[in-house]
Design a protein around this motif. Structure first.
Motif, PDB file in Angstrom:
ATOM      1  N   ALA A 145       0.828  -1.204   0.000  1.00 33.24           N
ATOM      2  CA  ALA A 145       0.000   0.000   0.000  1.00 33.24           C
ATOM      3  C   ALA A 145       0.860   1.252   0.000  1.00 33.24           C
ATOM      4  CB  ALA A 145      -0.926  -0.006   1.215  1.00 33.24           C
TER       5      ALA A 145
ATOM      6  N   TRP B 295      -5.077  -3.040   1.905  1.00 32.14           N
ATOM      7  CA  TRP B 295      -5.020  -2.090   3.001  1.00 32.14           C
ATOM      8  C   TRP B 295      -6.370  -1.419   3.212  1.00 32.14           C
ATOM      9  CZ3 TRP B 295      -1.589  -1.186   6.614  1.00 32.14           C
ATOM     10  CH2 TRP B 295      -1.842  -0.097   7.426  1.00 32.14           C
TER      11      TRP B 295
ATOM     12  N   LYS C 101       5.899   4.303   3.767  1.00 34.53           N
ATOM     13  CA  LYS C 101       5.655   5.384   2.813  1.00 34.53           C
ATOM     14  C   LYS C 101       6.765   6.434   2.907  1.00 34.53           C
ATOM     15  CE  LYS C 101       3.698   9.480   1.604  1.00 34.53           C
ATOM     16  NZ  LYS C 101       4.056  10.792   2.121  1.00 34.53           N
ATOM     17  N   GLN C 102       7.127   6.779   4.143  1.00 37.17           N
ATOM     18  CA  GLN C 102       8.158   7.800   4.307  1.00 37.17           C
ATOM     19  C   GLN C 102       9.495   7.328   3.729  1.00 37.17           C
ATOM     20  OE1 GLN C 102       6.416  10.371   4.715  1.00 37.17           O
ATOM     21  NE2 GLN C 102       7.378  11.305   6.491  1.00 37.17           N
ATOM     22  N   PHE C 103       9.804   6.055   3.897  1.00 36.09           N
ATOM     23  CA  PHE C 103      11.061   5.550   3.362  1.00 36.09           C
ATOM     24  C   PHE C 103      11.024   5.451   1.840  1.00 36.09           C
ATOM     25  CE2 PHE C 103      12.303   4.312   7.606  1.00 36.09           C
ATOM     26  CZ  PHE C 103      13.664   4.451   7.558  1.00 36.09           C
TER      27      PHE C 103
ATOM     28  N   LEU D 220       1.256   4.961  -2.646  1.00 35.68           N
ATOM     29  CA  LEU D 220       1.090   6.220  -1.905  1.00 35.68           C
ATOM     30  C   LEU D 220       2.316   7.104  -2.049  1.00 35.68           C
ATOM     31  CD1 LEU D 220      -0.653   5.345   1.481  1.00 35.68           C
ATOM     32  CD2 LEU D 220      -1.533   6.715  -0.387  1.00 35.68           C
TER      33      LEU D 220
ATOM     34  N   THR E 175       7.658  11.274  10.830  1.00 34.67           N
ATOM     35  CA  THR E 175       7.061   9.999  11.258  1.00 34.67           C
ATOM     36  C   THR E 175       7.160   9.828  12.765  1.00 34.67           C
ATOM     37  OG1 THR E 175       7.917   9.080   9.224  1.00 34.67           O
ATOM     38  CG2 THR E 175       7.070   7.521  10.820  1.00 34.67           C
TER      39      THR E 175
ATOM     40  N   LEU F 222       2.491   1.258   7.630  1.00 33.18           N
ATOM     41  CA  LEU F 222       2.266   1.894   6.335  1.00 33.18           C
ATOM     42  C   LEU F 222       2.920   3.268   6.302  1.00 33.18           C
ATOM     43  CD1 LEU F 222       0.969   2.237   3.597  1.00 33.18           C
ATOM     44  CD2 LEU F 222      -1.139   2.855   4.704  1.00 33.18           C
ATOM     45  N   TYR F 223       2.744   3.993   7.368  1.00 30.48           N
ATOM     46  CA  TYR F 223       3.303   5.336   7.431  1.00 30.48           C
ATOM     47  C   TYR F 223       4.822   5.290   7.307  1.00 30.48           C
ATOM     48  CZ  TYR F 223       3.509  10.192   8.706  1.00 30.48           C
ATOM     49  OH  TYR F 223       3.715  11.526   8.671  1.00 30.48           O
ATOM     50  N   LEU F 224       5.420   4.364   8.026  1.00 28.04           N
ATOM     51  CA  LEU F 224       6.869   4.204   8.014  1.00 28.04           C
ATOM     52  C   LEU F 224       7.358   3.853   6.615  1.00 28.04           C
ATOM     53  CD1 LEU F 224       9.198   4.030  10.160  1.00 28.04           C
ATOM     54  CD2 LEU F 224       8.866   1.594  10.091  1.00 28.04           C
TER      55      LEU F 224
ATOM     56  N   PHE G 150      -2.604  -2.259  -5.556  1.00 29.51           N
ATOM     57  CA  PHE G 150      -1.631  -2.413  -4.479  1.00 29.51           C
ATOM     58  C   PHE G 150      -2.232  -2.022  -3.142  1.00 29.51           C
ATOM     59  CE2 PHE G 150       2.897  -3.089  -5.778  1.00 29.51           C
ATOM     60  CZ  PHE G 150       2.600  -3.562  -7.032  1.00 29.51           C
ATOM     61  N   ILE G 151      -3.076  -1.009  -3.193  1.00 28.43           N
ATOM     62  CA  ILE G 151      -3.538  -0.445  -1.933  1.00 28.43           C
ATOM     63  C   ILE G 151      -4.807  -1.136  -1.430  1.00 28.43           C
ATOM     64  CG2 ILE G 151      -5.110   1.434  -2.618  1.00 28.43           C
ATOM     65  CD1 ILE G 151      -3.273   3.249  -0.951  1.00 28.43           C
TER      66      ILE G 151
ATOM     67  N   GLU H 244       9.428   7.203  -0.208  1.00 28.54           N
ATOM     68  CA  GLU H 244       9.543   8.559  -0.721  1.00 28.54           C
ATOM     69  C   GLU H 244      10.999   8.880  -1.090  1.00 28.54           C
ATOM     70  OE1 GLU H 244       7.042  10.896  -1.698  1.00 28.54           O
ATOM     71  OE2 GLU H 244       5.920  10.565   0.137  1.00 28.54           O
TER      72      GLU H 244
ATOM     73  N   TYR I 289       3.716   1.723  -1.481  1.00 23.70           N
ATOM     74  CA  TYR I 289       4.380   2.010  -2.755  1.00 23.70           C
ATOM     75  C   TYR I 289       3.584   2.991  -3.630  1.00 23.70           C
ATOM     76  CZ  TYR I 289       6.065   1.203  -7.486  1.00 23.70           C
ATOM     77  OH  TYR I 289       6.481   1.384  -8.768  1.00 23.70           O
TER      78      TYR I 289
END
Lengths: 305, 319
Positions: free
Chosen positions: A124, B30, A189-191, A128, B248, A185-187, B26-27, A193, A126
Motif C-alpha cells: 500500500a 489495506w 511510505k516515508q522511506f 502512496l 514519522t 504503512l506510514y513508516l 496495491f492499496i 519517498e 508504494y
C-alpha cells in the motif's frame, strides 16, 4: 582527542599544519581510542538504565527459591540453579494444554501477523509514495487519523466487528487487525519517498511491471525500513494475550500462559521468573538478529544525474 | 515494429491508467483492512457515544437507547475531571514529544557509529519496548514485591515499581545521606523524567537508525572530499535526509504519548463499568467512554495535524 590536537598545534609550522590537517582527516574516519571510550561510557549510562529490568529478570530466573525471597534482596544471583526452569516445565505439563502448544500459538500469530502486515503495508505504501492516483491525499490522511484512533478505546466495536466477521475465537481475530496496523504503512511510505524516481522510471521504461518494480527495486532499497517494521510488528504481536478474542485454551498464546503463572503468586515465584525470561528472550533474540541484517543501502549508487 | 507497439498500447490501458489501476490494486488489501477495523470502529463508537447501552442479561446482549448529546454534555460541562485530564495529557504531550525526539535522534546517531557490541547496545535501547508489556510487567511486579520483603507486607506504591532501580529507592538513599528534601525532589523528578523519556524512545531510536542507514554513504564521502566538517555534514546531509522520519517519529510519539496518557487511561478504566440511570436501569458506561474517546481523539488529532503541517513544511524528500 582535541587536547592532543591542540598540543600539536602549539608549535605549528606550515609543514606541521599540513600534517595536522591530514591527521584530522584520518581521525574523522577512525575515531581515536579515547573518543570511543567516552562514547561508550556515555551510552553505558543510559544503557544501564534500560537494561536493569532485564538483568533482574535473568538473575531471578536462575535464583534458587531461598534467594528469591531473601531480604534485603539480592540483585545478582549467588548460587545459580536451573530448578526454576524444571519447575516451569513440571507446572506446564500439569496443564491440559501442553506448553509447546502455547509456544506454537504465539509463533503462528506472530509469524502470520508480521508477514501479512509487511505485505499489506509495503504494497500500500508504494503507490502512496510513488504513483499518482485519485484520492491519494485523502487516503494518506486516513492513515494518520487511524494512527490516532487507538484500539485501546474501541474494545466493544472491535469485538462486534470480529464477531460479525465470524472469526471470533480463531487466530484470525488477532491476526487480521494486525494487518491494518497504520504505523507500518506510514513508516514504509516515508522511506519509499526517498527512493529516487529515476530508478523507478528507468525500470518502467525497461518494461518492468509495477509488481516487479515493487519487489525488485523498491523493497531492496528500503530494507532498513521493512526490517524495522518487522521488529516492531513482531514485538507488538508477541505480547498479545489474545484478550477476549481467543477464548479456547488451545488457541491462547504464550504470554497468556505466563500471565496465568504470575497470577499464581508467591508459590509460583520461581517458575514465573523462568517463564518471564523465556517470554522476553524471544523478541530480544529476534531484535538482535533482524538489526544485524540492516546494512546501508545503496539506492543512489547506480545513478548518474 | 513501431506500429505494432502503438497498436498494443491502444488496446490496453494508457501508462497513466495503468498507474492508477496498479495503485488501487496495491492499496486495496489495506483499504479493506482499514474499512473493517477503522471505519466500522469509528462509526460504531460514534453511534455508541449518542446512546445509552443497556445490558440485557436475559438475552445476553445489549440494546441501545437514544441519549442525544447528553454524554458529551456530561463529560464537557458536568464532569470536572475529563477536561482537566485532557488538558494535562495534551500539556504532557507538548513537553515530552520534543524531548523524546531529540533524545532518540541523538541516541540513534551515537548507535549508528561503529563500535564493539553495537548490536547488543541497540537491543538494550529497545528493551523498554519489550519489557513494557503487560505479561512481563505483571511478573516483574510480583518479583519486585517479593524482593521488598514478601507480597503481603508491600504497600502498593512500592509494588508498582517498574524497574529494579526506581526513583523511590534513590530518594531513600539520598535522604539517609542527609540531603535537603528540595534537592532530592528535584533529582527525583529529573531522574523520573529521564527514565520516562528513555522508556518511551525505543521505537523512535529504531526508526531513526533505519533512517540513518538509508542515507547513502557516498554523500558523506563527497562531503568529506569537498572538505565539509562533521558539523556541516550533520546539518546538510543527516538532518535533511532524516527529516521525513522526524515527521514519522513526531507523529508516532504524539500518538504513543496520547495512548498512554491519563485521559485514555481513565477512558479505558471506565469502559466496562456500569452506572445507573435516573429511572433505575443499569447501563454500561461504554457510551460515555466512547464520547470521551472521540472528544480526546479529536483534540489530539488537531494537535497532530497542526504539528504535522508545521513539520512537513521543513521536510526534505530526496527527489
Amino acid at each position: 582527542m582535541t587536547a592532543e590536537l591542540e598540543l600539536r598545534g602549539a608549535d605549528a609550522t606550515p609543514v606541521k599544519k599540513k600534517e595536522r590537517k591530514l591527521a584530522k582527516r584520518t581521525k574523522k574516519l577512525n575515531r581515536s581510542f579515547a573518543g570511543t571510550v567516552f562514547l561508550f561510557l556515555f551510552i553505558s549510562v543510559f544503557a544501564i538504565f534500560t537494561s536493569l529490568p532485564l538483568v533482574l529478570t535473568i538473575s531471578n530466573a536462575f535464583k534458587p527459591l531461598d534467594e528469591l525471597f531473601l531480604f534485603p534482596p539480592l540483585f545478582f544471583v549467588r548460587n545459580p540453579t536451573l530448578s526454576n526452569f524444571s519447575d516451569l516445565f513440571i507446572l506446564m505439563q500439569e496443564g491440559w494444554v501442553p506448553f509447546s502448544r502455547y509456544v506454537l500459538n504465539s509463533f503462528i500469530i506472530t509469524g502470520i501477523g508480521t508477514f501479512g502486515h509487511l505485505m499489506c503495508a509495503s504494497m500500500a505504501a508504494y503507490p502512496l509514495a510513488k504513483n499518482k492516483f485519485p484520492f491519494q491525499k485523502v487516503m494518506f490522511s486516513i492513515v494518520v487519523l487511524a494512527l490516532m484512533f487507538s484500539p485501546a478505546v474501541t474494545g466493544l466495536p472491535n469485538f462486534l466487528i470480529i464477531s460479525a466477521l465470524g472469526i471470533n475465537n480463531t487466530y484470525w481475530a488477532v491476526i487480521l487487525p494486525a494487518f491494518a496496523f497504520p504505523l507500518g504503512l506510514y513508516l514504509m511510505k516515508q522511506f519509499m519517498e526517498q527512493v529516487p524516481d529515476s530508478l523507478i522510471e528507468s525500470a518502467r521504461l525497461d518494461g518492468a511491471s509495477e509488481f516487479y518494480i515493487w519487489r525488485k527495486i523498491v523493497m531492496p532499497n528500503v530494507k532498513p525500513a521493512w526490517l524495522t517494521l518487522i521488529i516492531l510488528q513482531f514485538q507488538g504481536l508477541w505480547v498479545t494475550t489474545g484478550g477476549v478474542f481467543l477464548r479456547s485454551e488451545e488457541l491462547k498464546p504464550l504470554t497468556f500462559a505466563i500471565n496465568q503463572i504470575a497470577l499464581g503468586g508467591v508459590a509460583r515465584a520461581g517458575a514465573n521468573a523462568a517463564a518471564m525470561l523465556i517470554t522476553a528472550a524471544v523478541p530480544i533474540t529476534f531484535f538482535i538478529f533482524a538489526q544485524s541484517r540492516i546494512i546501508e543501502t545503496m539506492a543512489t549508487s547506480g545513478m548518474k544525474e | 515494429m513501431q506500429a505494432k507497439t502503438m497498436g498494443q498500447r491502444r488496446k490496453g490501458l494508457s501508462l497513466r491508467g495503468r498507474e492508477v489501476f496498479s495503485g488501487f490494486l496495491f492499496i486495496s488489501p489495506w483499504i479493506i483492512g482499514i474499512l473493517l477495523f477503522f471505519f466500522l470502529n469509528l462509526g460504531q463508537s460514534l453511534i455508541f457515544s449518542f446512546n445509552h447501552i443497556i445490558i440485557d442479561p436475559d438475552v445476553g446482549g445489549f440494546s441501545l437507547r437514544w441519549a442525544g448529546l447528553s454524554h458529551y454534555q456530561h463529560i464537557l460541562f458536568v464532569d470536572g475531571s475529563f477536561n482537566r485530564e485532557l488538558a494535562e495529557s495534551i500539556f504532557d504531550m507538548v513537553i515530552n514529544v520534543p524531548l523524546i525526539i531529540f533524545f532518540s535522534l541523538f541516541m540513534a546517531i551515537l548507535l549508528n557509529r561503529a563500535f564493539l557490541g553495537r548490536g547488543l547496545v541497540r537491543a538494550i535501547f529497545f528493551l523498554p519496548v519489550i519489557m513494557a508489556t503487560s505479561a512481563i510487567e505483571g511478573s516483574l511486579e510480583l518479583i519486585m514485591g517479593m524482593m521488598m520483603g514478601g507480597v503481603t507486607s508491600v504497600p502498593p506504591e512500592i509494588m508498582r515499581a517498574e524497574t529494579g532501580f526506581d526513583a523511590t529507592s534513590i530518594a531513600f538513599m539520598l535522604s539517609e545521606f542527609g540531603m535537603p528534601s528540595q534537592v532530592i525532589d528535584y533529582i527525583i523528578e529529573a531522574i523520573a523524567m529521564l527514565h520516562d523519556v528513555i522508556r518511551a524512545s525505543g521505537v523512535q531510536i529504531l526508526i531513526f537508525l533505519a533512517a540513518l542507514q538509508a542515507i547513502p554513504p557516498s554523500m558523506y564521502e563527497v562531503a568529506q572530499i569537498e572538505g565539509a566538517t562533521g558539523y556541516e555534514a550533520f546539518w546538510k546531509i543527516t538532518i535533511p535526509m532524516v527529516s521525513p522520519l522526524i515527521l514519522t517519529n513526531v507523529i508516532y510519539t504524539i500518538v504513543d504519548t496520547f495512548v498512554r496518557s491519563e485521559v485514555i487511561e481513565s477512558t479505558r478504566a471506565m469502559m466496562f463499568t456500569t452506572t445507573t440511570l435516573y429511572d433505575g436501569t443499569s447501563v454500561m458506561a461504554f457510551g460515555q467512554s466512547s464520547a470521551m474517546a472521540l472528544v480526546s481523539s479529536i483534540v489530539a488529532c488537531i494537535v497532530l495535524l497542526f504539528v504535522g503541517w508545521l513539520i512537513s513544511k521543513y521536510v526534505f524528500y530526496y527527489n
